[in-house]
Motif scaffolding. Structure first.
Motif, PDB file in Angstrom:
ATOM      1  N   ASN A  66      65.765  25.919 -72.850  1.00  0.00           N
ATOM      2  CA  ASN A  66      65.644  25.235 -74.121  1.00  0.00           C
ATOM      3  C   ASN A  66      66.396  25.920 -75.250  1.00  0.00           C
ATOM      4  O   ASN A  66      66.658  25.321 -76.271  1.00  0.00           O
ATOM      5  CB  ASN A  66      64.173  25.077 -74.518  1.00  0.00           C
ATOM      6  CG  ASN A  66      63.641  23.720 -74.121  1.00  0.00           C
ATOM      7  OD1 ASN A  66      63.802  23.311 -72.980  1.00  0.00           O
ATOM      8  ND2 ASN A  66      63.041  23.025 -75.045  1.00  0.00           N
ATOM      9  N   TRP A  82      69.896  17.988 -79.307  1.00  0.00           N
ATOM     10  CA  TRP A  82      68.488  17.780 -79.616  1.00  0.00           C
ATOM     11  C   TRP A  82      68.297  16.357 -80.139  1.00  0.00           C
ATOM     12  O   TRP A  82      69.146  15.839 -80.880  1.00  0.00           O
ATOM     13  CB  TRP A  82      68.007  18.776 -80.669  1.00  0.00           C
ATOM     14  CG  TRP A  82      68.029  20.208 -80.212  1.00  0.00           C
ATOM     15  CD1 TRP A  82      68.184  20.669 -78.936  1.00  0.00           C
ATOM     16  CD2 TRP A  82      67.905  21.367 -81.049  1.00  0.00           C
ATOM     17  NE1 TRP A  82      68.151  22.035 -78.923  1.00  0.00           N
ATOM     18  CE2 TRP A  82      67.988  22.497 -80.193  1.00  0.00           C
ATOM     19  CE3 TRP A  82      67.742  21.563 -82.415  1.00  0.00           C
ATOM     20  CZ2 TRP A  82      67.890  23.798 -80.680  1.00  0.00           C
ATOM     21  CZ3 TRP A  82      67.643  22.854 -82.899  1.00  0.00           C
ATOM     22  CH2 TRP A  82      67.716  23.960 -82.047  1.00  0.00           C
ATOM     23  N   CYS A  86      62.724  20.891 -78.415  1.00  0.00           N
ATOM     24  CA  CYS A  86      62.058  20.059 -77.417  1.00  0.00           C
ATOM     25  C   CYS A  86      62.810  18.738 -77.234  1.00  0.00           C
ATOM     26  O   CYS A  86      63.400  18.203 -78.181  1.00  0.00           O
ATOM     27  CB  CYS A  86      60.623  19.806 -77.860  1.00  0.00           C
ATOM     28  SG  CYS A  86      59.593  18.961 -76.651  1.00  0.00           S
ATOM     29  N   GLN A  87      62.791  18.209 -76.030  1.00  0.00           N
ATOM     30  CA  GLN A  87      63.561  17.026 -75.673  1.00  0.00           C
ATOM     31  C   GLN A  87      62.651  15.835 -75.371  1.00  0.00           C
ATOM     32  O   GLN A  87      61.487  16.001 -74.995  1.00  0.00           O
ATOM     33  CB  GLN A  87      64.377  17.307 -74.410  1.00  0.00           C
ATOM     34  CG  GLN A  87      65.384  18.426 -74.560  1.00  0.00           C
ATOM     35  CD  GLN A  87      66.601  18.004 -75.344  1.00  0.00           C
ATOM     36  OE1 GLN A  87      67.156  16.926 -75.130  1.00  0.00           O
ATOM     37  NE2 GLN A  87      67.035  18.848 -76.260  1.00  0.00           N
ATOM     38  N   SER A 106      66.923  12.340 -73.177  1.00  0.00           N
ATOM     39  CA  SER A 106      67.846  13.355 -73.690  1.00  0.00           C
ATOM     40  C   SER A 106      67.822  14.606 -72.823  1.00  0.00           C
ATOM     41  O   SER A 106      68.831  15.322 -72.729  1.00  0.00           O
ATOM     42  CB  SER A 106      67.509  13.704 -75.138  1.00  0.00           C
ATOM     43  OG  SER A 106      66.277  14.395 -75.240  1.00  0.00           O
ATOM     44  N   SER A 107      66.687  14.880 -72.155  1.00  0.00           N
ATOM     45  CA  SER A 107      66.607  16.076 -71.318  1.00  0.00           C
ATOM     46  C   SER A 107      67.596  16.037 -70.162  1.00  0.00           C
ATOM     47  O   SER A 107      68.105  17.078 -69.736  1.00  0.00           O
ATOM     48  CB  SER A 107      65.181  16.256 -70.791  1.00  0.00           C
ATOM     49  OG  SER A 107      64.833  15.224 -69.889  1.00  0.00           O
ATOM     50  N   TYR A 137      70.928  16.907 -71.760  1.00  0.00           N
ATOM     51  CA  TYR A 137      70.823  18.301 -72.166  1.00  0.00           C
ATOM     52  C   TYR A 137      71.007  19.215 -70.959  1.00  0.00           C
ATOM     53  O   TYR A 137      71.758  20.198 -70.996  1.00  0.00           O
ATOM     54  CB  TYR A 137      69.456  18.512 -72.809  1.00  0.00           C
ATOM     55  CG  TYR A 137      69.233  19.874 -73.415  1.00  0.00           C
ATOM     56  CD1 TYR A 137      69.711  20.190 -74.678  1.00  0.00           C
ATOM     57  CD2 TYR A 137      68.511  20.848 -72.723  1.00  0.00           C
ATOM     58  CE1 TYR A 137      69.487  21.438 -75.239  1.00  0.00           C
ATOM     59  CE2 TYR A 137      68.279  22.097 -73.281  1.00  0.00           C
ATOM     60  CZ  TYR A 137      68.770  22.378 -74.539  1.00  0.00           C
ATOM     61  OH  TYR A 137      68.541  23.614 -75.099  1.00  0.00           O
ATOM     62  N   LEU A 138      70.337  18.871 -69.863  1.00  0.00           N
ATOM     63  CA  LEU A 138      70.456  19.658 -68.640  1.00  0.00           C
ATOM     64  C   LEU A 138      71.871  19.621 -68.095  1.00  0.00           C
ATOM     65  O   LEU A 138      72.400  20.647 -67.638  1.00  0.00           O
ATOM     66  CB  LEU A 138      69.469  19.139 -67.599  1.00  0.00           C
ATOM     67  CG  LEU A 138      69.508  19.797 -66.216  1.00  0.00           C
ATOM     68  CD1 LEU A 138      69.190  21.282 -66.317  1.00  0.00           C
ATOM     69  CD2 LEU A 138      68.524  19.107 -65.268  1.00  0.00           C
ATOM     70  N   VAL A 198      62.677  22.619 -68.813  1.00  0.00           N
ATOM     71  CA  VAL A 198      63.052  22.112 -70.127  1.00  0.00           C
ATOM     72  C   VAL A 198      61.798  21.542 -70.780  1.00  0.00           C
ATOM     73  O   VAL A 198      61.134  20.689 -70.190  1.00  0.00           O
ATOM     74  CB  VAL A 198      64.141  21.015 -70.036  1.00  0.00           C
ATOM     75  CG1 VAL A 198      64.521  20.520 -71.418  1.00  0.00           C
ATOM     76  CG2 VAL A 198      65.366  21.528 -69.296  1.00  0.00           C
ATOM     77  N   THR A 206      59.715  19.111 -72.847  1.00  0.00           N
ATOM     78  CA  THR A 206      59.873  17.729 -73.291  1.00  0.00           C
ATOM     79  C   THR A 206      58.563  17.233 -73.893  1.00  0.00           C
ATOM     80  O   THR A 206      57.492  17.828 -73.689  1.00  0.00           O
ATOM     81  CB  THR A 206      60.269  16.783 -72.136  1.00  0.00           C
ATOM     82  OG1 THR A 206      59.154  16.607 -71.252  1.00  0.00           O
ATOM     83  CG2 THR A 206      61.456  17.323 -71.363  1.00  0.00           C
TER      84      THR A 206
END
Length: 255
Positions: free
Chosen positions: A11, A88, A134-135, A139-140, A143-144, A162, A164
């Protein structure tokens, strides 16, 4: 920068300038159960402006077609507006239509007013303090994908986490790396990294191990295949179309 233990929390914000995706990327999937074409899904990234700031508009829609639509009638949409620099989320939408079940909620994110935490305001539950950066669940994924460009090579059974906020709860998304596999696709064999996210059991999944994702083993880190083991059996989502990738598709073994 990253403490490698059995769990790697990614994160923290870090970038190396390279991107796994860009505005205009579009991925299309066929969803099938056995030999039955049960539906289709689209993942799309658009460059937009949100509240006067540059943003990526991330969009996911999955829906049933044909006989599956008559039986289950699913049309689920997830949307997320994210900061292109940090990835984010600014704002998220969850719009679920599954048979008679309906759910619509929004989340507004503030990552900047507090030094060590973020705030999410849910249309369902109100204001919640969450971890910094935080996702949301959509979006995670993106992001990943970008973070995979910055971390050392993963080891078998290593776990990535992650933070979330999903289904109006704080949810640490935990993903286990299960090694490398080559997946047969309509484009040809694709070299993949295999991951198993720990899923929420209950309405859809029976156990926490009921989902597997194969990502392309290159700088795009595209979801190539997703497998769900649900109450009615195994459901597959296979990539059938891709456009505007950020990098050359080197995981595709061309003839």
């Amino acid at each position: 920068m990253f403490a490698f233990t059995s769990i790697l929390n990614i994160n923290a914000h870090a970038q190396n300038g390279k991107k796994a995706f860009i505005g205009g990327e579009r991925l299309k999937y066929q969803i099938y159960y056995g030999f039955i074409n049960g539906g289709e899904a689209t993942l799309q990234v658009n460059e937009q402006v949100f509240n006067g700031k540059p943003a990526y508009h991330l969009y996911l829609n999955g829906r049933t077609v044909g006989i599956a639509n008559t039986l289950y009638n699913v049309n689920d949409t997830y949307e997320s507006y994210t900061d292109p620099a940090t990835h984010w989320p600014y704002f998220s939408i969850r719009n679920i239509h599954e048979g008679r079940y309906r759910h619509y909620s929004t989340q507004t994110w503030d990552h900047w007013s507090r030094p060590d935490s973020s705030i999410v305001i849910s249309s369902k539950t109100g204001k919640v303090v969450v971890s910094k950066g935080c996702q949301d669940i959509l979006s995670s994924v993106y992001y990943l994908r970008n973070k995979m460009l910055t971390i050392p090579p993963l080891k078998q059974d290593q776990t990535i986490m992650v933070d979330t906020y999903f289904t109006d709860e704080k949810y640490p998304l935990t993903v286990r790396f299960k090694g490398y596999e080559t997946i047969k696709t309509k484009f040809g064999p694709v070299k993949c990294m295999k991951f198993m996210p720990v899923v929420i059991t209950g309405r859809v999944f029976k156990t926490k191990d009921d989902m597997t994702i194969w990502f392309s083993n290159d700088s795009n880190f595209i979801p190539i295949r997703i497998k769900f083991d649900i109450f009615v059996g195994s459901v597959y989502c296979d990539l059938i179309e891709y456009k505007n990738l950020a990098n050359e598709f080197t995981a595709l073994e061309r003839k």
